[in-house]
Design an enzyme around this catalytic site. Structure first.
Site, short mmCIF file in Angstrom:
data_model
loop_
_atom_site.label_atom_id
_atom_site.label_comp_id
_atom_site.label_asym_id
_atom_site.label_seq_id
_atom_site.Cartn_x
_atom_site.Cartn_y
_atom_site.Cartn_z
N ASP A 58 60.25 89.32 56.78
CA ASP A 58 60.03 87.88 56.70
C ASP A 58 59.81 87.28 58.10
O ASP A 58 60.33 87.79 59.09
CB ASP A 58 61.25 87.24 56.03
CG ASP A 58 60.96 85.83 55.53
OD1 ASP A 58 59.79 85.42 55.52
OD2 ASP A 58 61.94 85.15 55.16
N ASN A 101 56.59 86.14 59.37
CA ASN A 101 55.26 86.30 59.97
C ASN A 101 54.54 84.96 60.15
O ASN A 101 53.97 84.69 61.20
CB ASN A 101 54.41 87.24 59.11
CG ASN A 101 55.07 88.59 58.95
OD1 ASN A 101 55.08 89.38 59.88
ND2 ASN A 101 55.67 88.84 57.79
N ARG A 142 48.50 81.39 59.97
CA ARG A 142 49.52 82.31 59.41
C ARG A 142 49.05 83.76 59.39
O ARG A 142 49.85 84.67 59.63
CB ARG A 142 49.86 81.88 57.96
CG ARG A 142 50.63 80.58 57.86
CD ARG A 142 50.79 80.17 56.40
NE ARG A 142 51.43 81.21 55.60
CZ ARG A 142 52.74 81.43 55.56
NH1 ARG A 142 53.56 80.69 56.28
NH2 ARG A 142 53.23 82.38 54.80
N HIS A 194 50.61 87.81 60.09
CA HIS A 194 50.56 89.01 59.23
C HIS A 194 49.96 90.19 59.99
O HIS A 194 50.43 91.32 59.89
CB HIS A 194 49.72 88.73 57.98
CG HIS A 194 50.28 87.65 57.10
ND1 HIS A 194 51.62 87.53 56.85
CD2 HIS A 194 49.69 86.63 56.44
CE1 HIS A 194 51.83 86.49 56.05
NE2 HIS A 194 50.67 85.92 55.79
N GLU A 244 55.28 87.16 43.46
CA GLU A 244 55.20 85.71 43.71
C GLU A 244 54.13 85.37 44.76
O GLU A 244 53.65 84.24 44.81
CB GLU A 244 56.55 85.17 44.20
CG GLU A 244 57.65 85.10 43.14
CD GLU A 244 58.21 86.47 42.75
OE1 GLU A 244 58.20 87.40 43.59
OE2 GLU A 244 58.65 86.62 41.60
N TRP A 289 51.14 85.98 44.89
CA TRP A 289 49.84 85.57 44.32
C TRP A 289 49.68 84.05 44.32
O TRP A 289 48.57 83.55 44.17
CB TRP A 289 49.67 86.11 42.90
CG TRP A 289 49.61 87.60 42.81
CD1 TRP A 289 50.55 88.42 42.25
CD2 TRP A 289 48.56 88.46 43.28
NE1 TRP A 289 50.16 89.74 42.36
CE2 TRP A 289 48.94 89.79 42.98
CE3 TRP A 289 47.34 88.24 43.93
CZ2 TRP A 289 48.16 90.89 43.30
CZ3 TRP A 289 46.56 89.35 44.25
CH2 TRP A 289 46.97 90.66 43.94
N LEU A 337 59.88 111.63 56.52
CA LEU A 337 60.20 110.27 56.04
C LEU A 337 59.31 109.86 54.87
O LEU A 337 58.10 110.04 54.92
CB LEU A 337 59.98 109.29 57.20
CG LEU A 337 60.14 107.79 56.86
CD1 LEU A 337 61.61 107.44 56.63
CD2 LEU A 337 59.56 106.92 57.97
N ARG A 355 68.32 85.63 51.40
CA ARG A 355 68.03 85.68 49.96
C ARG A 355 67.47 87.05 49.61
O ARG A 355 66.94 87.74 50.47
CB ARG A 355 66.91 84.68 49.59
CG ARG A 355 67.19 83.25 49.81
CD ARG A 355 66.02 82.44 49.23
NE ARG A 355 64.85 82.48 50.08
CZ ARG A 355 64.64 81.69 51.13
NH1 ARG A 355 65.54 80.79 51.44
NH2 ARG A 355 63.54 81.79 51.84
C1 V07 Z 1 51.38 93.85 55.07
C2 V07 Z 1 52.24 93.36 57.37
C3 V07 Z 1 53.72 93.45 57.53
C4 V07 Z 1 54.42 92.14 57.37
C5 V07 Z 1 54.53 91.66 55.97
C6 V07 Z 1 53.33 91.13 55.27
C7 V07 Z 1 51.99 91.53 55.79
C8 V07 Z 1 51.47 97.25 55.97
C9 V07 Z 1 50.95 97.35 54.70
C10 V07 Z 1 50.62 98.57 53.96
C11 V07 Z 1 50.74 98.64 52.58
C12 V07 Z 1 50.44 99.83 51.89
C13 V07 Z 1 50.04 100.93 52.60
C14 V07 Z 1 49.91 100.89 53.97
C15 V07 Z 1 50.20 99.71 54.65
C16 V07 Z 1 50.87 96.02 54.24
C17 V07 Z 1 50.47 94.22 52.87
C18 V07 Z 1 50.93 93.36 53.86
C19 V07 Z 1 49.99 93.69 51.57
F1 V07 Z 1 49.77 102.08 51.95
N1 V07 Z 1 51.68 95.98 56.29
N2 V07 Z 1 51.33 95.21 55.25
N3 V07 Z 1 50.44 95.55 53.06
N4 V07 Z 1 51.85 92.97 56.04
#
Ligand code: V07
Length: 253
Positions: free
Chosen positions: A33, A35, A46, A50, A80, A82, A144, A207
Protein backbone atom coordinates in the site's frame (compact mmCIF):
# COMPACT_ATOMS: atom_id res chain seq x y z
CA UNK A 1 23.26 -24.25 14.80
CA UNK A 2 22.82 -20.50 14.83
CA UNK A 3 24.92 -18.31 12.58
CA UNK A 4 25.22 -14.56 13.04
CA UNK A 5 26.41 -12.70 10.00
CA UNK A 6 28.11 -9.39 10.76
CA UNK A 7 26.54 -6.14 9.67
CA UNK A 8 28.44 -4.86 6.67
CA UNK A 9 27.80 -1.29 5.65
CA UNK A 10 27.43 -1.76 1.92
CA UNK A 11 24.42 -1.66 -0.36
CA UNK A 12 24.58 -5.39 -1.05
CA UNK A 13 24.89 -6.58 2.52
CA UNK A 14 22.37 -4.52 4.51
CA UNK A 15 20.39 -7.74 4.83
CA UNK A 16 22.79 -9.56 7.06
CA UNK A 17 22.43 -7.87 10.46
CA UNK A 18 20.15 -10.56 11.85
CA UNK A 19 20.24 -14.29 12.41
CA UNK A 20 19.40 -15.86 9.07
CA UNK A 21 19.09 -19.40 10.41
CA UNK A 22 16.59 -19.00 13.22
CA UNK A 23 12.83 -18.59 13.13
CA UNK A 24 12.44 -17.27 9.61
CA UNK A 25 8.77 -17.22 8.52
CA UNK A 26 8.06 -19.83 5.80
CA UNK A 27 5.33 -17.72 4.27
CA UNK A 28 5.20 -13.90 4.20
CA UNK A 29 2.16 -12.08 2.78
CA UNK A 30 2.28 -8.38 1.93
CA UNK A 31 -0.31 -5.66 1.28
CA UNK A 32 1.69 -3.27 -0.94
CA UNK A 33 0.00 0.00 0.00
CA UNK A 34 0.98 3.67 -0.48
CA UNK A 35 1.89 3.87 -4.17
CA UNK A 36 -0.65 6.59 -4.94
CA UNK A 37 0.37 8.60 -1.88
CA UNK A 38 4.05 8.27 -2.79
CA UNK A 39 3.30 9.85 -6.19
CA UNK A 40 0.95 12.55 -4.87
CA UNK A 41 3.61 13.67 -2.36
CA UNK A 42 5.87 14.35 -5.36
CA UNK A 43 3.21 16.01 -7.49
CA UNK A 44 3.23 13.02 -9.85
CA UNK A 45 0.22 11.07 -11.23
CA UNK A 46 -0.77 7.96 -9.21
CA UNK A 47 0.47 5.65 -11.95
CA UNK A 48 4.01 6.93 -11.39
CA UNK A 49 3.72 5.42 -7.89
CA UNK A 50 2.60 2.07 -9.29
CA UNK A 51 5.53 2.04 -11.69
CA UNK A 52 7.97 2.80 -8.88
CA UNK A 53 6.25 0.08 -6.82
CA UNK A 54 7.40 -2.54 -9.34
CA UNK A 55 11.04 -1.93 -8.31
CA UNK A 56 10.09 -2.38 -4.66
CA UNK A 57 8.54 -5.76 -5.54
CA UNK A 58 11.92 -6.93 -6.80
CA UNK A 59 13.74 -5.49 -3.73
CA UNK A 60 11.50 -7.59 -1.53
CA UNK A 61 11.80 -10.71 -3.70
CA UNK A 62 15.60 -10.48 -3.36
CA UNK A 63 15.31 -9.94 0.41
CA UNK A 64 12.93 -12.89 0.83
CA UNK A 65 15.24 -15.05 -1.24
CA UNK A 66 18.29 -14.09 0.86
CA UNK A 67 16.41 -14.90 4.07
CA UNK A 68 15.24 -18.29 2.69
CA UNK A 69 11.57 -17.41 2.99
CA UNK A 70 9.72 -20.17 1.11
CA UNK A 71 6.56 -18.36 -0.03
CA UNK A 72 5.99 -14.65 -0.70
CA UNK A 73 2.37 -13.70 -1.44
CA UNK A 74 1.92 -10.14 -2.77
CA UNK A 75 -1.47 -8.40 -3.05
CA UNK A 76 -1.07 -6.87 -6.52
CA UNK A 77 -4.70 -6.33 -7.57
CA UNK A 78 -7.89 -6.81 -5.57
CA UNK A 79 -11.41 -7.51 -6.83
CA UNK A 80 -12.28 -4.03 -5.46
CA UNK A 81 -9.59 -2.36 -7.61
CA UNK A 82 -11.91 -2.63 -10.66
CA UNK A 83 -13.70 0.43 -9.18
CA UNK A 84 -10.68 2.63 -9.99
CA UNK A 85 -10.61 4.95 -13.03
CA UNK A 86 -10.23 2.98 -16.27
CA UNK A 87 -6.88 4.52 -17.28
CA UNK A 88 -5.40 3.47 -13.92
CA UNK A 89 -6.74 -0.09 -14.32
CA UNK A 90 -5.35 -0.29 -17.87
CA UNK A 91 -1.97 0.82 -16.57
CA UNK A 92 -1.99 -1.68 -13.69
CA UNK A 93 -2.87 -4.54 -16.05
CA UNK A 94 0.28 -3.84 -18.06
CA UNK A 95 2.56 -4.06 -15.01
CA UNK A 96 2.86 -7.86 -14.85
CA UNK A 97 4.27 -7.92 -18.38
CA UNK A 98 6.58 -4.98 -17.66
CA UNK A 99 7.82 -6.60 -14.43
CA UNK A 100 8.45 -9.92 -16.17
CA UNK A 101 10.16 -8.34 -19.16
CA UNK A 102 12.71 -6.76 -16.83
CA UNK A 103 13.07 -9.38 -14.10
CA UNK A 104 12.18 -12.84 -15.43
CA UNK A 105 15.82 -13.67 -16.29
CA UNK A 106 16.91 -12.78 -12.74
CA UNK A 107 14.03 -14.78 -11.28
CA UNK A 108 15.06 -17.82 -13.38
CA UNK A 109 18.68 -17.45 -12.28
CA UNK A 110 17.53 -17.48 -8.68
CA UNK A 111 15.27 -20.49 -9.11
CA UNK A 112 12.12 -18.49 -8.26
CA UNK A 113 8.75 -19.99 -9.16
CA UNK A 114 5.86 -17.69 -10.10
CA UNK A 115 2.23 -18.45 -9.38
CA UNK A 116 -0.99 -16.52 -8.78
CA UNK A 117 -4.12 -16.66 -6.66
CA UNK A 118 -7.38 -15.00 -7.65
CA UNK A 119 -9.84 -15.04 -10.53
CA UNK A 120 -7.27 -15.37 -13.32
CA UNK A 121 -9.73 -15.95 -16.17
CA UNK A 122 -11.32 -12.52 -15.61
CA UNK A 123 -8.05 -10.67 -16.27
CA UNK A 124 -7.43 -9.06 -19.69
CA UNK A 125 -6.11 -11.60 -22.22
CA UNK A 126 -2.78 -9.77 -22.62
CA UNK A 127 -2.18 -9.90 -18.84
CA UNK A 128 -3.09 -13.59 -18.67
CA UNK A 129 -0.73 -14.34 -21.56
CA UNK A 130 2.30 -12.63 -19.97
CA UNK A 131 1.74 -14.20 -16.57
CA UNK A 132 0.97 -17.66 -17.97
CA UNK A 133 4.23 -17.58 -19.91
CA UNK A 134 6.15 -16.84 -16.68
CA UNK A 135 4.27 -19.51 -14.71
CA UNK A 136 5.09 -22.12 -17.38
CA UNK A 137 8.69 -21.03 -17.67
CA UNK A 138 9.28 -21.18 -13.88
CA UNK A 139 7.09 -24.20 -13.09
CA UNK A 140 10.02 -26.53 -12.30
CA UNK A 141 11.91 -24.02 -10.14
CA UNK A 142 11.99 -25.09 -6.51
CA UNK A 143 13.31 -21.96 -4.79
CA UNK A 144 11.16 -19.11 -3.50
CA UNK A 145 7.49 -19.29 -4.55
CA UNK A 146 6.52 -15.78 -5.68
CA UNK A 147 2.76 -15.81 -5.45
CA UNK A 148 0.87 -12.80 -6.85
CA UNK A 149 -2.69 -12.17 -5.66
CA UNK A 150 -4.16 -10.87 -8.92
CA UNK A 151 -7.87 -10.09 -9.11
CA UNK A 152 -8.08 -11.57 -5.63
CA UNK A 153 -10.84 -11.10 -3.06
CA UNK A 154 -11.06 -13.21 0.06
CA UNK A 155 -14.84 -13.19 0.51
CA UNK A 156 -15.28 -14.24 -3.11
CA UNK A 157 -12.67 -16.97 -2.60
CA UNK A 158 -14.53 -18.32 0.45
CA UNK A 159 -17.89 -18.10 -1.30
CA UNK A 160 -16.73 -19.99 -4.39
CA UNK A 161 -15.15 -22.61 -2.09
CA UNK A 162 -18.55 -23.10 -0.44
CA UNK A 163 -20.28 -23.44 -3.81
CA UNK A 164 -17.74 -25.99 -5.04
CA UNK A 165 -17.90 -28.00 -1.85
CA UNK A 166 -21.72 -28.08 -2.12
CA UNK A 167 -21.40 -29.33 -5.71
CA UNK A 168 -19.04 -32.06 -4.53
CA UNK A 169 -21.47 -33.01 -1.75
CA UNK A 170 -24.27 -33.14 -4.37
CA UNK A 171 -22.37 -35.62 -6.52
CA UNK A 172 -21.09 -37.62 -3.52
CA UNK A 173 -17.43 -36.67 -3.96
CA UNK A 174 -17.33 -35.53 -0.34
CA UNK A 175 -19.65 -36.17 2.61
CA UNK A 176 -20.82 -33.32 4.84
CA UNK A 177 -19.54 -35.19 7.92
CA UNK A 178 -16.03 -35.38 6.46
CA UNK A 179 -15.72 -31.62 5.90
CA UNK A 180 -13.18 -30.13 8.30
CA UNK A 181 -10.84 -27.11 8.18
CA UNK A 182 -8.20 -29.01 6.17
CA UNK A 183 -10.68 -30.20 3.55
CA UNK A 184 -12.28 -26.75 3.32
CA UNK A 185 -8.82 -25.21 2.79
CA UNK A 186 -8.34 -27.39 -0.28
CA UNK A 187 -11.12 -25.45 -2.01
CA UNK A 188 -9.37 -22.10 -1.54
CA UNK A 189 -6.96 -20.60 -4.10
CA UNK A 190 -4.17 -21.23 -1.58
CA UNK A 191 -4.68 -25.02 -1.70
CA UNK A 192 -1.37 -26.69 -0.89
CA UNK A 193 0.27 -23.62 0.67
CA UNK A 194 0.89 -23.23 4.37
CA UNK A 195 -0.88 -20.26 5.96
CA UNK A 196 1.15 -17.01 6.08
CA UNK A 197 3.27 -16.75 9.23
CA UNK A 198 3.69 -13.01 8.81
CA UNK A 199 1.54 -10.31 7.22
CA UNK A 200 3.18 -7.00 6.33
CA UNK A 201 1.20 -3.87 5.34
CA UNK A 202 2.97 -0.69 4.29
CA UNK A 203 1.89 2.98 4.42
CA UNK A 204 0.42 3.05 7.91
CA UNK A 205 -3.03 1.61 7.15
CA UNK A 206 -4.12 -1.15 9.52
CA UNK A 207 -6.78 -3.09 7.67
CA UNK A 208 -7.00 -6.48 5.91
CA UNK A 209 -8.89 -5.11 2.89
CA UNK A 210 -10.36 -8.51 1.95
CA UNK A 211 -6.93 -10.24 1.86
CA UNK A 212 -6.57 -13.89 2.96
CA UNK A 213 -9.25 -13.68 5.69
CA UNK A 214 -9.25 -17.43 6.33
CA UNK A 215 -5.50 -17.95 5.95
CA UNK A 216 -4.41 -15.11 8.30
CA UNK A 217 -6.35 -16.47 11.31
CA UNK A 218 -3.18 -17.08 13.40
CA UNK A 219 -0.60 -14.95 11.54
CA UNK A 220 1.60 -12.27 13.08
CA UNK A 221 0.94 -8.76 11.71
CA UNK A 222 3.60 -6.10 11.12
CA UNK A 223 2.83 -2.54 10.02
CA UNK A 224 5.10 0.23 8.80
CA UNK A 225 4.54 3.85 7.72
CA UNK A 226 6.98 3.32 4.82
CA UNK A 227 5.17 3.78 1.50
CA UNK A 228 5.44 0.76 -0.82
CA UNK A 229 7.74 2.37 -3.44
CA UNK A 230 10.21 3.10 -0.59
CA UNK A 231 10.17 -0.53 0.57
CA UNK A 232 13.57 -2.20 0.50
CA UNK A 233 15.55 -5.09 1.94
CA UNK A 234 16.33 -3.14 5.12
CA UNK A 235 12.66 -2.52 5.96
CA UNK A 236 11.74 -6.12 5.04
CA UNK A 237 14.43 -7.37 7.42
CA UNK A 238 13.08 -5.17 10.23
CA UNK A 239 9.83 -7.10 9.87
CA UNK A 240 11.71 -10.42 9.97
CA UNK A 241 13.65 -9.34 13.07
CA UNK A 242 10.43 -8.34 14.81
CA UNK A 243 8.86 -11.68 13.82
CA UNK A 244 11.83 -13.56 15.28
CA UNK A 245 11.02 -12.12 18.72
CA UNK A 246 7.34 -13.02 18.74
CA UNK A 247 5.82 -15.93 20.62
CA UNK A 248 3.16 -17.61 18.55
CA UNK A 249 0.21 -19.17 20.32
CA UNK A 250 -2.20 -20.34 17.60
CA UNK A 251 -5.12 -19.61 19.93
CA UNK A 252 -3.60 -21.68 22.77
CA UNK A 253 -1.84 -20.31 25.86
C1 V07 B 1 1.60 -4.28 -9.60
C2 V07 B 1 3.32 -2.83 -8.49
C3 V07 B 1 3.52 -3.10 -7.03
C4 V07 B 1 2.72 -2.21 -6.14
C5 V07 B 1 1.27 -2.55 -6.07
C6 V07 B 1 0.38 -2.25 -7.23
C7 V07 B 1 1.02 -2.08 -8.57
C8 V07 B 1 4.15 -6.68 -9.99
C9 V07 B 1 3.11 -7.32 -10.61
C10 V07 B 1 3.12 -8.67 -11.20
C11 V07 B 1 1.98 -9.47 -11.20
C12 V07 B 1 2.01 -10.76 -11.75
C13 V07 B 1 3.19 -11.24 -12.26
C14 V07 B 1 4.33 -10.48 -12.27
C15 V07 B 1 4.30 -9.19 -11.74
C16 V07 B 1 2.03 -6.44 -10.52
C17 V07 B 1 -0.09 -5.56 -10.73
C18 V07 B 1 0.31 -4.41 -10.07
C19 V07 B 1 -1.48 -5.70 -11.23
F1 V07 B 1 3.23 -12.49 -12.77
N1 V07 B 1 3.76 -5.49 -9.54
N2 V07 B 1 2.47 -5.31 -9.85
N3 V07 B 1 0.77 -6.57 -10.96
N4 V07 B 1 1.98 -3.13 -8.92
Amino acid sequence: MSMKIPFIKSKQAVNADFDVTENIPDHVAIIMDGNGRWAEKRGLPRIAGHKEGVKAVMNVVRAANHAHVKVLTLYAFSTENWNRPKPEIDFLMKLPKEFLHIYLPELMENNVKIDTIGDFAALPAHTQKAVKYAKDKTKDNDGLLLNFALNYGSRYEIMQAIKQIMDDVDCNKVSVDAIDEDIFSEYLYTNGLSDPDLLIRTSGEKRLSNFLLWQLAYSEFWFTDVLWPDMDEKVFNEALKDYQNRKRRYGGI
